[in-house]
Each structure stands twice: as structure tokens, then as C-alpha cells.
Scaffold this motif. Structure first.
Motif, PDB file in Angstrom:
ATOM      1  N   GLY A   1     -14.543   7.755   7.154  1.00  0.00           N
ATOM      2  CA  GLY A   1     -15.290   6.554   7.519  1.00  0.00           C
ATOM      3  C   GLY A   1     -14.293   5.414   7.662  1.00  0.00           C
ATOM      4  O   GLY A   1     -13.520   5.157   6.741  1.00  0.00           O
TER       5      GLY A   1
ATOM      6  N   PHE B   1     -13.832   1.659   7.641  1.00  0.00           N
ATOM      7  CA  PHE B   1     -14.673   0.582   7.108  1.00  0.00           C
ATOM      8  C   PHE B   1     -14.526  -0.705   7.922  1.00  0.00           C
ATOM      9  O   PHE B   1     -13.776  -1.606   7.546  1.00  0.00           O
ATOM     10  CB  PHE B   1     -14.339   0.316   5.642  1.00  0.00           C
ATOM     11  CG  PHE B   1     -14.566   1.509   4.735  1.00  0.00           C
ATOM     12  CD1 PHE B   1     -15.629   2.389   4.950  1.00  0.00           C
ATOM     13  CD2 PHE B   1     -13.721   1.762   3.662  1.00  0.00           C
ATOM     14  CE1 PHE B   1     -15.841   3.482   4.112  1.00  0.00           C
ATOM     15  CE2 PHE B   1     -13.923   2.840   2.814  1.00  0.00           C
ATOM     16  CZ  PHE B   1     -14.985   3.708   3.041  1.00  0.00           C
TER      17      PHE B   1
ATOM     18  N   ASN C   1       0.832  -1.218   0.000  1.00  0.00           N
ATOM     19  CA  ASN C   1       0.000   0.000   0.000  1.00  0.00           C
ATOM     20  C   ASN C   1       0.864   1.265   0.000  1.00  0.00           C
ATOM     21  O   ASN C   1       1.279   1.730   1.070  1.00  0.00           O
ATOM     22  CB  ASN C   1      -0.932  -0.009   1.208  1.00  0.00           C
ATOM     23  CG  ASN C   1      -2.036  -1.041   1.068  1.00  0.00           C
ATOM     24  OD1 ASN C   1      -1.769  -2.232   0.984  1.00  0.00           O
ATOM     25  ND2 ASN C   1      -3.269  -0.597   1.033  1.00  0.00           N
TER      26      ASN C   1
ATOM     27  N   ASP D   1     -13.044  -6.102   0.877  1.00  0.00           N
ATOM     28  CA  ASP D   1     -11.868  -5.898   1.732  1.00  0.00           C
ATOM     29  C   ASP D   1     -11.502  -7.178   2.488  1.00  0.00           C
ATOM     30  O   ASP D   1     -12.384  -7.968   2.845  1.00  0.00           O
ATOM     31  CB  ASP D   1     -12.141  -4.793   2.775  1.00  0.00           C
ATOM     32  CG  ASP D   1     -11.861  -3.401   2.226  1.00  0.00           C
ATOM     33  OD1 ASP D   1     -11.373  -3.293   1.093  1.00  0.00           O
ATOM     34  OD2 ASP D   1     -12.142  -2.430   2.962  1.00  0.00           O
TER      35      ASP D   1
ATOM     36  N   ARG E   1     -16.259  -2.509   3.964  1.00  0.00           N
ATOM     37  CA  ARG E   1     -16.343  -2.249   2.520  1.00  0.00           C
ATOM     38  C   ARG E   1     -16.266  -3.592   1.789  1.00  0.00           C
ATOM     39  O   ARG E   1     -15.384  -4.415   2.080  1.00  0.00           O
ATOM     40  CB  ARG E   1     -15.171  -1.345   2.112  1.00  0.00           C
ATOM     41  CG  ARG E   1     -15.141  -0.968   0.648  1.00  0.00           C
ATOM     42  CD  ARG E   1     -14.047   0.052   0.356  1.00  0.00           C
ATOM     43  NE  ARG E   1     -12.701  -0.490   0.510  1.00  0.00           N
ATOM     44  CZ  ARG E   1     -11.574   0.185   0.291  1.00  0.00           C
ATOM     45  NH1 ARG E   1     -11.631   1.448  -0.078  1.00  0.00           N
ATOM     46  NH2 ARG E   1     -10.395  -0.377   0.453  1.00  0.00           N
TER      47      ARG E   1
ATOM     48  N   ARG F   1      -2.799  -3.336   6.970  1.00  0.00           N
ATOM     49  CA  ARG F   1      -2.144  -3.302   5.661  1.00  0.00           C
ATOM     50  C   ARG F   1      -0.653  -3.026   5.828  1.00  0.00           C
ATOM     51  O   ARG F   1      -0.197  -2.496   6.838  1.00  0.00           O
ATOM     52  CB  ARG F   1      -2.727  -2.178   4.786  1.00  0.00           C
ATOM     53  CG  ARG F   1      -4.195  -2.365   4.420  1.00  0.00           C
ATOM     54  CD  ARG F   1      -4.397  -3.530   3.456  1.00  0.00           C
ATOM     55  NE  ARG F   1      -5.796  -3.659   3.048  1.00  0.00           N
ATOM     56  CZ  ARG F   1      -6.720  -4.325   3.734  1.00  0.00           C
ATOM     57  NH1 ARG F   1      -6.416  -4.932   4.861  1.00  0.00           N
ATOM     58  NH2 ARG F   1      -7.957  -4.401   3.267  1.00  0.00           N
TER      59      ARG F   1
ATOM     60  N   LEU G   1      -7.056   4.957   1.727  1.00  0.00           N
ATOM     61  CA  LEU G   1      -7.084   5.491   3.086  1.00  0.00           C
ATOM     62  C   LEU G   1      -6.303   6.801   3.245  1.00  0.00           C
ATOM     63  O   LEU G   1      -6.842   7.790   3.764  1.00  0.00           O
ATOM     64  CB  LEU G   1      -6.533   4.427   4.052  1.00  0.00           C
ATOM     65  CG  LEU G   1      -6.455   4.860   5.504  1.00  0.00           C
ATOM     66  CD1 LEU G   1      -7.845   5.100   6.077  1.00  0.00           C
ATOM     67  CD2 LEU G   1      -5.712   3.802   6.336  1.00  0.00           C
TER      68      LEU G   1
HETATM   69  C1  UD1 Z   1      -6.949  -1.049  -2.468  1.00  0.00           C
HETATM   70  C2  UD1 Z   1      -7.440  -1.976  -3.542  1.00  0.00           C
HETATM   71  C3  UD1 Z   1      -6.254  -2.648  -4.213  1.00  0.00           C
HETATM   72  C4  UD1 Z   1      -5.261  -1.617  -4.704  1.00  0.00           C
HETATM   73  C5  UD1 Z   1      -4.849  -0.747  -3.524  1.00  0.00           C
HETATM   74  C6  UD1 Z   1      -3.912   0.340  -3.916  1.00  0.00           C
HETATM   75  C7  UD1 Z   1      -9.672  -2.739  -2.821  1.00  0.00           C
HETATM   76  C8  UD1 Z   1     -10.473  -3.876  -2.342  1.00  0.00           C
HETATM   77  N1  UD1 Z   1      -8.348  -2.970  -2.988  1.00  0.00           N
HETATM   78  O1  UD1 Z   1      -6.281  -1.794  -1.460  1.00  0.00           O
HETATM   79  O2  UD1 Z   1      -6.712  -3.412  -5.309  1.00  0.00           O
HETATM   80  O3  UD1 Z   1      -4.115  -2.263  -5.242  1.00  0.00           O
HETATM   81  O4  UD1 Z   1      -6.014  -0.129  -2.964  1.00  0.00           O
HETATM   82  O5  UD1 Z   1      -4.529   1.242  -4.779  1.00  0.00           O
HETATM   83  O6  UD1 Z   1     -10.171  -1.659  -3.045  1.00  0.00           O
HETATM   84  N2  UD1 Z   1     -10.228   2.351   4.540  1.00  0.00           N
HETATM   85  C9  UD1 Z   1     -11.099   2.992   5.400  1.00  0.00           C
HETATM   86  N3  UD1 Z   1     -11.677   4.160   4.981  1.00  0.00           N
HETATM   87  C10 UD1 Z   1     -11.418   4.718   3.764  1.00  0.00           C
HETATM   88  C11 UD1 Z   1     -10.524   4.072   2.889  1.00  0.00           C
HETATM   89  C12 UD1 Z   1      -9.941   2.871   3.302  1.00  0.00           C
HETATM   90  O7  UD1 Z   1     -11.355   2.518   6.508  1.00  0.00           O
HETATM   91  O8  UD1 Z   1     -12.005   5.777   3.452  1.00  0.00           O
HETATM   92  C13 UD1 Z   1      -9.566   1.105   4.981  1.00  0.00           C
HETATM   93  C14 UD1 Z   1      -9.898  -0.093   4.114  1.00  0.00           C
HETATM   94  O9  UD1 Z   1     -11.071  -0.717   4.537  1.00  0.00           O
HETATM   95  C15 UD1 Z   1      -8.632  -0.955   4.319  1.00  0.00           C
HETATM   96  C16 UD1 Z   1      -7.520   0.083   4.519  1.00  0.00           C
HETATM   97  O10 UD1 Z   1      -8.171   1.295   4.905  1.00  0.00           O
HETATM   98  O11 UD1 Z   1      -8.744  -1.718   5.487  1.00  0.00           O
HETATM   99  C17 UD1 Z   1      -6.691   0.353   3.279  1.00  0.00           C
HETATM  100  O12 UD1 Z   1      -7.592   0.674   2.203  1.00  0.00           O
HETATM  101  P1  UD1 Z   1      -7.084   1.209   0.788  1.00  0.00           P
HETATM  102  O13 UD1 Z   1      -6.157   2.353   0.988  1.00  0.00           O
HETATM  103  O14 UD1 Z   1      -8.274   1.427  -0.080  1.00  0.00           O
HETATM  104  O15 UD1 Z   1      -6.200   0.022   0.224  1.00  0.00           O
HETATM  105  P2  UD1 Z   1      -6.586  -1.542   0.041  1.00  0.00           P
HETATM  106  O16 UD1 Z   1      -8.010  -1.791   0.264  1.00  0.00           O
HETATM  107  O17 UD1 Z   1      -5.613  -2.333   0.828  1.00  0.00           O
END
Ligand code: UD1
Ligand code: NAD
Length: 345
Positions: free
Chosen positions: A217, A219, A180, A301, A298, A232, A201
């Protein structure tokens, strides 16, 4: 080496250009600017201290455009970042994602082989592991079911590139599976510049902190993790950029002789941090508030995803240098100094 960098105006590409030049390489960027702003390249040139980064506004699906780029100079390798990357959008527009990411890569690779450049580093993702069979994830962990077309483009392109390498051993293929990426260059001049509402995130946190969004939010807080929120392997983008420079070693004779195959590396820190770890570190290090509330999980996830990065350390001599405090500090420096991202050119 002289490197063709597709998608070089984007988030990871722009940071990688700096590390390439620092290591004595040169680069030419090909980007259609569909998700980027050329101001990033001006700022990269400023940081490096050169007048400009050679740039061709070309779509990788445009054979004639690419032919001109290859005719103008010789490349030792290509670092291939160009692609669409929004997970949610890929569910709504699967054709566009397969056509751009897979169609584009097929044309790029065809033009590369016709022009005698058979060294490629491909931006893959931890998403190819699906719900991983083991934690920490090693490269031996089997690939899994992706939950969206974006993920499938990564998984399929890995297969395409491996098959091409198998059929023609003159190819050297490196698949870097990013975990990430977060953070920004320490100068605060370049960083992640998402269009619209951020999916990921860290850009969401920084946009809440800067006052563009009301609250984050979170998730789900009922995952089987220490605090119930998702875990992550966040990696500083400058570390990720440096991994590409280290991976160029795969194109040297020494490594090639020892292992004539596709090279696959996890690019992460090996540490798992939860969503709330990131939020709390951001508040502590930067002294700004990030209001948040718990929301439902979400779809798609997984609970926990972090890697074992030992293979990259052993074979490439690469290891992440930056920790969580650097990641949140540098993300905030970029966002606070550029609240609206890059200015229009
Ligand atoms: C996501 C993508 C993945 C992509 C990666 C980098 C999905 C299922 N996976 O990974 O394919 O390679 O991004 O672009 O979308 N979270 C919150 N609130 C938010 C945003 C995220 O709580 O507003 C949480 C998520 O639930 C997760 C963590 O933060 O637990 C990381 O999320 P995110 O940054 O979107 O990355 P991934 O889901 O790991
Ligand atoms: P980005 O959107 O900032 O950069 C991608 C660049 O590719 C953009 O500048 C865009 O304009 C360009 N592009 C897209 N389609 C193109 C085409 N057909 N022709 C020419 N240029 C095109 O994304 P990023 O975060 O820098 O990601 C770079 C690569 O790494 C992508 O392939 C992405 O899927 C992959 N990746 C990113 C992450 C992440 O979290 N950022 C994680 C894993 C893998």
C-alpha cells in the motif's frame, strides 16, 4: 577502543559491529533479545572471522546484570542502540516505551558513570525534527512536535543526555539522528528482521517481492512532492554503521578540546527519494515484481524529509558511499536468501 554495544543483536547494531571490528575496535554486546535473534551475532562473527562476539543477555534496566558486565572489563565508550522502535505500538503502549527507552537509558547512564565510562553515542532519529522547519534539514533546524511516544522518547533522551553532559563536562555525548536506514550487509547474511507486519517501507517491499504479502500500500499520492508520494532520505545501513565508527572521533582529545559540548549529527545521504522511486528502483535492479496500490495517507506522515549531511562530513570525515541501487539490491539479497529471517537458535 573497547566498546559496549547495547542492542547489538538488532538490525543497526549487528551491522555496526562489523564496521567496528574492521576498524580495529573490539565490542561487547548487551541485548535482552526482545526484538532480535542471537543468530545475528553468530553471523557477524563469521563475517568478521572471529570465533564469537562477546555477548551478555542482559536488559539495560537490570542494574545488577549491567554491574557484572562493567565489573568484567573496562569500556572506552558505549554505543547505545537498545530500545523499542515500533511507532504504532508506542501509541498503544506508551508506558512500556517510556519505561524501556527512557528508564533503561537512565539506568545505563548511571552504571556508566559509576564505572568511569562517560562516552556515549546515542541512536536518535530524524523524527525529533517533527514536521521540519526547513528542507534540507540541518542540525540547526529546531526540534519539533513528535507524533508518537516513540518519537518523544528520542527527543526526551536527547535532552536528558545533553543536560548530563552540561552538568559534568567529563561526559562526551554524541547524538546521531538517523534518517531512513535500509539495505543489508553485502554478504546477505544479516539484515532487518521485523516481527509481524512491517511498518517501514523497505521491509514491506521485500516481503511483497518474496511473496509473503500480496501488495504494497502506497500511503498517499497527493503530497506536494514530484510524484505525489512521500520523500525520504534513505540511507544504506552499512553507511550508517560506518558513521558510528567515525563518531568515535568525538571521544579523542583533539575534537574534545575544540568543542566541549554535545555533538549532534544528521546521518543521511542528503538525497530525497520518493516511495515510488524506491519501488521502481527495486523492480528495475532486482528484476522482481512489486505489486502496489495507492492508499490513503498514513496519520502522522510528513511529505518530505531529507537532510543536509555536511556537518558529519566536515567534522567526522564521514559521507554515505552507497546509492539507491545498492540499497534495493542488498535489501533483496538479504530477504531472498532469508525469506523467514533468522532461523530459531
Ligand atoms: C518512520 C517513523 C519514524 C522512524 C522511522 C524509522 C512514522 C510516522 N515515522 O519514519 O519515527 O524513526 O520510521 O523507523 O511512522 N510507506 C508506504 N507504505 C508502507 C510503508 C511506508 O507508502 O507500507 C511510506 C510512508 O508513508 C513514508 C515512506 O514510505 O512516506 C517511508 O515510511 P517508513 O519507512 O515507515 O519511514 P518514516 O515514516 O519516514
Ligand atoms: P532493533 O529492534 O533491530 O534493535 C534494537 C535492539 O535493542 C534489539 O536487539 C532489542 O532486542 C534490544 N533491546 C530493546 N530493549 C532492550 C532493553 N531494555 N535491554 C537490552 N536490549 C534491548 O532496532 P534497530 O533498527 O537496530 O534500531 C537501533 C536503534 O536505532 C534503536 O534505538 C532505534 O530506535 C534507533 N533508530 C532506528 C531507526 C530505524 O529505522 N531502524 C531509525 C532511527 C533510530
Amino acid at each position: 577502543m573497547n566498546i559496549l554495544v547495547t542492542g547489538g543483536a538488532g538490525y543497526i547494531g549487528s551491522h555496526t559491529l562489523i564496521e567496528l571490528y574492521k576498524a580495529g575496535h573490539t565490542a561487547v554486546v548487551v541485548d535482552n533479545l526482545s526484538n532480535s535473534n542471537p543468530v545475528s551475532l553468530q553471523r557477524v562473527a563469521e563475517i568478521i572471522g572471529i570465533p564469537e562476539i562477546p555477548f551478555c543477555k542482559v536488559d539495560i534496566r537490570d542494574r545488577e546484570g549491567l554491574e557484572k558486565v562493567f565489573a568484567a572489563q573496562k569500556f572506552d565508550a558505549c554505543i547505545h542502540f537498545a530500545g523499542l522502535k515500533a511507532v504504532g505500538e508506542s501509541v498503544e503502549k506508551p508506558w512500556e516505551y517510556y519505561e524501556n527507552n527512557i528508564g533503561g537509558t537512565l539506568i545505563l547512564v548511571d552504571m556508566m558513570r559509576k564505572n568511569g565510562c562517560k562516552n556515549i553515542i546515542f541512536s536518535s532519529s530524524a523524527t525529533v525534527y517533527g514536521d521540519p522547519a526547513e528542507i534540507p534539514i540541518t542540525e540547526n533546524c529546531p526540534k519539533g512536535q513528535c507524533t508518537n511516544p516513540y518519537g518523544w522518547t528520542k527527543s526526551m533522551l536527547e535532552q536528558v543526555l545533553m543536560d548530563i553532559q552540561k552538568a559534568d563536562p567529563a561526559w562526551n555525548v554524541v547524538l546521531l539522528r538517523y534518517f531512513n536506514p535500509v539495505g543489508a550487509h553485502q554478504s546477505g547474511r544479516i539484515g532487518e528482521n521485523p516481527n509481524g507486519i512491517p511498518n517501514n517501507l523497505m521491509p514491506y517491499i521485500t516481503q511483497v517481492a518474496v511473496g509473503k504479502r500480496k501488495e504494497l500500500g502506497v500511503f498517499g499520492n497527493d503530497y506536494p512532492t514530484p510524484d505525489g508520494t512521500g520523500v525520504r532520505d534513505f540511507i544504506h545501513v552499512v553507511d550508517l554503521a560506518a558513521a558510528h565508527v567515525a563518531a568515535l572521533k568525538c571521544f579523542t582529545q583533539a575534537i574534545r578540546q575544540s568543542s566541549n559540548q554535545t555533538f549532534v549529527y544528521n546521518v543521511g545521504t542528503g538525497h530525497g527519494y520518493s516511495v515510488l522511486d524506491m519501488v521502481k528502483a527495486f523492480i528495475r535492479v532486482n528484476g522482481v515484481d512489486v505489486p502496489y496500490s495507492i492508499k490513503p495517507r498514513r496519520a502522522g506522515d510528513i511529505a518530505t524529509c531529507y537532510c543536509n549531511p555536511d556537518k558529519a562530513a566536515a567534522e567526522l570525515g564521514w559521507k554515505a558511499q552507497y546509492g539507491i541501487d545498492d540499497m534495493v539490491r542488498d535489501s533483496w539479497r538479504w530477504q531472498s536468501q532469508n525469506p523467514d529471517g533468522y532461523p530459531e537458535n
